[in-house]
Design a protein around this motif. Structure first.
Motif, PDB file in Angstrom:
ATOM      1  N   ALA A  17     -35.105   6.174 -23.240  1.00 15.85           N
ATOM      2  CA  ALA A  17     -34.617   5.535 -24.449  1.00 15.85           C
ATOM      3  C   ALA A  17     -34.849   6.506 -25.593  1.00 15.85           C
ATOM      4  O   ALA A  17     -35.980   6.766 -25.970  1.00 15.85           O
ATOM      5  CB  ALA A  17     -35.338   4.214 -24.700  1.00 15.85           C
ATOM      6  N   GLY A  18     -33.768   7.082 -26.111  1.00 15.40           N
ATOM      7  CA  GLY A  18     -33.906   8.069 -27.162  1.00 15.40           C
ATOM      8  C   GLY A  18     -33.378   9.420 -26.730  1.00 15.40           C
ATOM      9  O   GLY A  18     -32.669   9.546 -25.728  1.00 15.40           O
ATOM     10  N   ALA A  19     -33.746  10.456 -27.480  1.00 16.99           N
ATOM     11  CA  ALA A  19     -33.157  11.769 -27.293  1.00 16.99           C
ATOM     12  C   ALA A  19     -33.751  12.540 -26.121  1.00 16.99           C
ATOM     13  O   ALA A  19     -33.151  13.510 -25.664  1.00 16.99           O
ATOM     14  CB  ALA A  19     -33.309  12.588 -28.565  1.00 16.99           C
ATOM     15  N   ASN A  20     -34.913  12.152 -25.641  1.00 20.07           N
ATOM     16  CA  ASN A  20     -35.572  12.900 -24.573  1.00 20.07           C
ATOM     17  C   ASN A  20     -35.691  12.057 -23.310  1.00 20.07           C
ATOM     18  O   ASN A  20     -36.006  10.871 -23.366  1.00 20.07           O
ATOM     19  CB  ASN A  20     -36.961  13.355 -25.001  1.00 20.07           C
ATOM     20  CG  ASN A  20     -36.925  14.352 -26.133  1.00 20.07           C
ATOM     21  OD1 ASN A  20     -36.028  15.183 -26.206  1.00 20.07           O
ATOM     22  ND2 ASN A  20     -37.885  14.257 -27.041  1.00 20.07           N
ATOM     23  N   LEU A  21     -35.455  12.710 -22.190  1.00 16.54           N
ATOM     24  CA  LEU A  21     -35.593  12.075 -20.878  1.00 16.54           C
ATOM     25  C   LEU A  21     -36.579  12.891 -20.054  1.00 16.54           C
ATOM     26  O   LEU A  21     -36.438  14.112 -19.943  1.00 16.54           O
ATOM     27  CB  LEU A  21     -34.239  12.034 -20.162  1.00 16.54           C
ATOM     28  CG  LEU A  21     -34.250  11.582 -18.696  1.00 16.54           C
ATOM     29  CD1 LEU A  21     -34.561  10.092 -18.606  1.00 16.54           C
ATOM     30  CD2 LEU A  21     -32.909  11.878 -18.031  1.00 16.54           C
ATOM     31  N   GLN A  22     -37.584  12.227 -19.495  1.00 14.48           N
ATOM     32  CA  GLN A  22     -38.551  12.902 -18.632  1.00 14.48           C
ATOM     33  C   GLN A  22     -38.294  12.529 -17.172  1.00 14.48           C
ATOM     34  O   GLN A  22     -38.059  11.353 -16.863  1.00 14.48           O
ATOM     35  CB  GLN A  22     -39.994  12.529 -19.001  1.00 14.48           C
ATOM     36  CG  GLN A  22     -40.540  13.223 -20.229  1.00 14.48           C
ATOM     37  CD  GLN A  22     -40.046  12.597 -21.523  1.00 14.48           C
ATOM     38  OE1 GLN A  22     -39.947  11.373 -21.632  1.00 14.48           O
ATOM     39  NE2 GLN A  22     -39.734  13.415 -22.516  1.00 14.48           N
ATOM     40  N   ILE A  23     -38.329  13.537 -16.307  1.00 16.77           N
ATOM     41  CA  ILE A  23     -38.171  13.297 -14.878  1.00 16.77           C
ATOM     42  C   ILE A  23     -39.068  14.268 -14.123  1.00 16.77           C
ATOM     43  O   ILE A  23     -39.181  15.441 -14.494  1.00 16.77           O
ATOM     44  CB  ILE A  23     -36.696  13.429 -14.444  1.00 16.77           C
ATOM     45  CG1 ILE A  23     -36.517  12.955 -13.002  1.00 16.77           C
ATOM     46  CG2 ILE A  23     -36.149  14.830 -14.661  1.00 16.77           C
ATOM     47  CD1 ILE A  23     -35.059  12.708 -12.613  1.00 16.77           C
ATOM     48  N   THR A  24     -39.724  13.785 -13.075  1.00 12.05           N
ATOM     49  CA  THR A  24     -40.657  14.587 -12.290  1.00 12.05           C
ATOM     50  C   THR A  24     -40.152  14.691 -10.864  1.00 12.05           C
ATOM     51  O   THR A  24     -39.827  13.668 -10.251  1.00 12.05           O
ATOM     52  CB  THR A  24     -42.062  13.956 -12.285  1.00 12.05           C
ATOM     53  OG1 THR A  24     -42.526  13.836 -13.636  1.00 12.05           O
ATOM     54  CG2 THR A  24     -43.044  14.808 -11.499  1.00 12.05           C
ATOM     55  N   PRO A  25     -40.054  15.915 -10.313  1.00 11.41           N
ATOM     56  CA  PRO A  25     -39.581  16.054  -8.928  1.00 11.41           C
ATOM     57  C   PRO A  25     -40.451  15.264  -7.958  1.00 11.41           C
ATOM     58  O   PRO A  25     -41.661  15.100  -8.172  1.00 11.41           O
ATOM     59  CB  PRO A  25     -39.694  17.561  -8.660  1.00 11.41           C
ATOM     60  CG  PRO A  25     -39.694  18.191 -10.014  1.00 11.41           C
ATOM     61  CD  PRO A  25     -40.375  17.215 -10.924  1.00 11.41           C
ATOM     62  N   GLY A  26     -39.817  14.798  -6.874  1.00 17.19           N
ATOM     63  CA  GLY A  26     -40.569  14.151  -5.813  1.00 17.19           C
ATOM     64  C   GLY A  26     -41.176  15.194  -4.892  1.00 17.19           C
ATOM     65  O   GLY A  26     -41.431  16.333  -5.287  1.00 17.19           O
ATOM     66  N   THR A  27     -41.411  14.801  -3.638  1.00 19.88           N
ATOM     67  CA  THR A  27     -42.000  15.713  -2.658  1.00 19.88           C
ATOM     68  C   THR A  27     -41.152  16.978  -2.538  1.00 19.88           C
ATOM     69  O   THR A  27     -39.924  16.912  -2.455  1.00 19.88           O
ATOM     70  CB  THR A  27     -42.098  15.032  -1.297  1.00 19.88           C
ATOM     71  OG1 THR A  27     -42.883  13.837  -1.435  1.00 19.88           O
ATOM     72  CG2 THR A  27     -42.749  15.941  -0.266  1.00 19.88           C
ATOM     73  N   LYS A  28     -41.806  18.120  -2.532  1.00 19.13           N
ATOM     74  CA  LYS A  28     -41.099  19.405  -2.478  1.00 19.13           C
ATOM     75  C   LYS A  28     -41.982  20.447  -1.817  1.00 19.13           C
ATOM     76  O   LYS A  28     -43.213  20.297  -1.747  1.00 19.13           O
ATOM     77  CB  LYS A  28     -40.726  19.864  -3.886  1.00 19.13           C
ATOM     78  CG  LYS A  28     -41.940  20.058  -4.776  1.00 19.13           C
ATOM     79  CD  LYS A  28     -41.557  20.253  -6.209  1.00 19.13           C
ATOM     80  CE  LYS A  28     -42.788  20.405  -7.107  1.00 19.13           C
ATOM     81  NZ  LYS A  28     -43.702  19.232  -7.035  1.00 19.13           N
ATOM     82  N   GLN A  29     -41.345  21.509  -1.342  1.00 23.12           N
ATOM     83  CA  GLN A  29     -42.039  22.666  -0.808  1.00 23.12           C
ATOM     84  C   GLN A  29     -41.366  23.917  -1.349  1.00 23.12           C
ATOM     85  O   GLN A  29     -40.175  23.898  -1.691  1.00 23.12           O
ATOM     86  CB  GLN A  29     -41.996  22.681   0.726  1.00 23.12           C
ATOM     87  CG  GLN A  29     -42.739  21.546   1.397  1.00 23.12           C
ATOM     88  CD  GLN A  29     -42.691  21.629   2.907  1.00 23.12           C
ATOM     89  OE1 GLN A  29     -42.252  22.612   3.477  1.00 23.12           O
ATOM     90  NE2 GLN A  29     -43.152  20.579   3.565  1.00 23.12           N
ATOM     91  N   ALA A  30     -42.113  24.996  -1.432  1.00 26.94           N
ATOM     92  CA  ALA A  30     -41.535  26.261  -1.854  1.00 26.94           C
ATOM     93  C   ALA A  30     -40.376  26.613  -0.929  1.00 26.94           C
ATOM     94  O   ALA A  30     -40.478  26.495   0.286  1.00 26.94           O
ATOM     95  CB  ALA A  30     -42.587  27.367  -1.823  1.00 26.94           C
ATOM     96  N   GLY A  31     -39.249  27.004  -1.519  1.00 27.48           N
ATOM     97  CA  GLY A  31     -38.050  27.325  -0.752  1.00 27.48           C
ATOM     98  C   GLY A  31     -37.050  26.196  -0.674  1.00 27.48           C
ATOM     99  O   GLY A  31     -35.897  26.421  -0.284  1.00 27.48           O
ATOM    100  N   ASP A  32     -37.450  24.966  -1.017  1.00 30.84           N
ATOM    101  CA  ASP A  32     -36.497  23.859  -1.080  1.00 30.84           C
ATOM    102  C   ASP A  32     -35.492  24.116  -2.206  1.00 30.84           C
ATOM    103  O   ASP A  32     -35.748  24.885  -3.139  1.00 30.84           O
ATOM    104  CB  ASP A  32     -37.216  22.535  -1.339  1.00 30.84           C
ATOM    105  CG  ASP A  32     -37.968  22.015  -0.128  1.00 30.84           C
ATOM    106  OD1 ASP A  32     -37.711  22.499   0.997  1.00 30.84           O
ATOM    107  OD2 ASP A  32     -38.818  21.121  -0.308  1.00 30.84           O
TER     108      ASP A  32
END
Length: 218
Positions: A17-32
């Motif tokens: 809500a507003g000018a900024n949106l925050q999102i955090t990656p889920g499960t990941k590994q180097a090379g994905d």
């Protein structure tokens, strides 16, 4: 090693809500391989996010109540919360952005950039062309829309073989946004290109972008 088609390791959605949106990656590994699409839905707003550190921007698109941006990168395994910023009058009052971030395993990146639909004309249904499949590939399509009608913006897809991998919408008062991630396996050794249709409850489809992703030997 066997050539294996890309598949989802994780997918997350976010709204704001507003000018900024925050999102955090889920499960990941180097090379994905990671891909992100965000949309803001206020008429005078646009994404100021021309760069995102470590990410490549594919496109900034959309017009009239749906301004979108797509980024992608190879993960180093350490990515944390991201902030996507937009500008525009009343940004803190009416903008209710939506976003999808997908992490793909067994992926050697984008092999082919398909169609990018970007039109100011309002649609409730819009078809985007598929890409001719290769063995052990994956077709992926991001789609975004916005509404100023005061009604919830609900999207769906149809098309042979296509699945709705993620769907998110956000809104307040007159302004609503929707993002969908659709996928279809490329087939082995190959299939004809299957088109995918984006359907919305309101007539503001603005952005569709098609990609073909390569598999990896694992």
């Amino acid at each position: 090693p066997v050539l294996t088609a890309p598949s989802i390791r994780s997918v997350v959605t976010a709204t704001g809500a507003g000018a900024n949106l925050q999102i955090t990656p889920g499960t990941k590994q180097a090379g994905d391989f990671m891909m992100l699409m965000a949309i803001t839905n206020y008429s005078s707003a646009s994404y100021a996010q021309s760069t995102l550190a470590g990410w490549t921007k594919h496109i900034t698109g959309g017009t009239n109540y749906a301004r979108s941006v797509i980024f992608y990168k190879v993960s180093d395994g350490t990515e944390s919360q991201l902030t996507i910023s937009s500008t525009g009058s009343s940004s803190g009052t009416y903008q209710h952005p939506s976003a999808i971030l997908v992490v793909l395993k067994n992926c050697n990146g984008i092999d082919t950039f398909g169609d990018d639909f970007n039109d100011a004309t309002p649609y409730t249904t819009k078809v985007i062309n598929g890409i001719y499949g290769t063995g052990n590939s994956l077709e992926l399509c991001f789609m975004a829309s916005g509404s100023s009608s005061g009604s919830t913006q609900v999207g769906s897809i149809s098309g042979t073989g296509w699945t709705n991998a993620a769907n998110v919408q956000s809104g307040v008062r007159f302004y609503w946004s929707n993002v969908i991630l659709a996928m279809v396996n490329g087939g082995s050794p190959a299939i004809s290109p299957n088109n995918v249709t984006y359907n919305t409850s309101q007539s503001y489809i603005r952005q569709q972008s098609m990609f073909r992703l390569l598999g990896a030997y694992v």
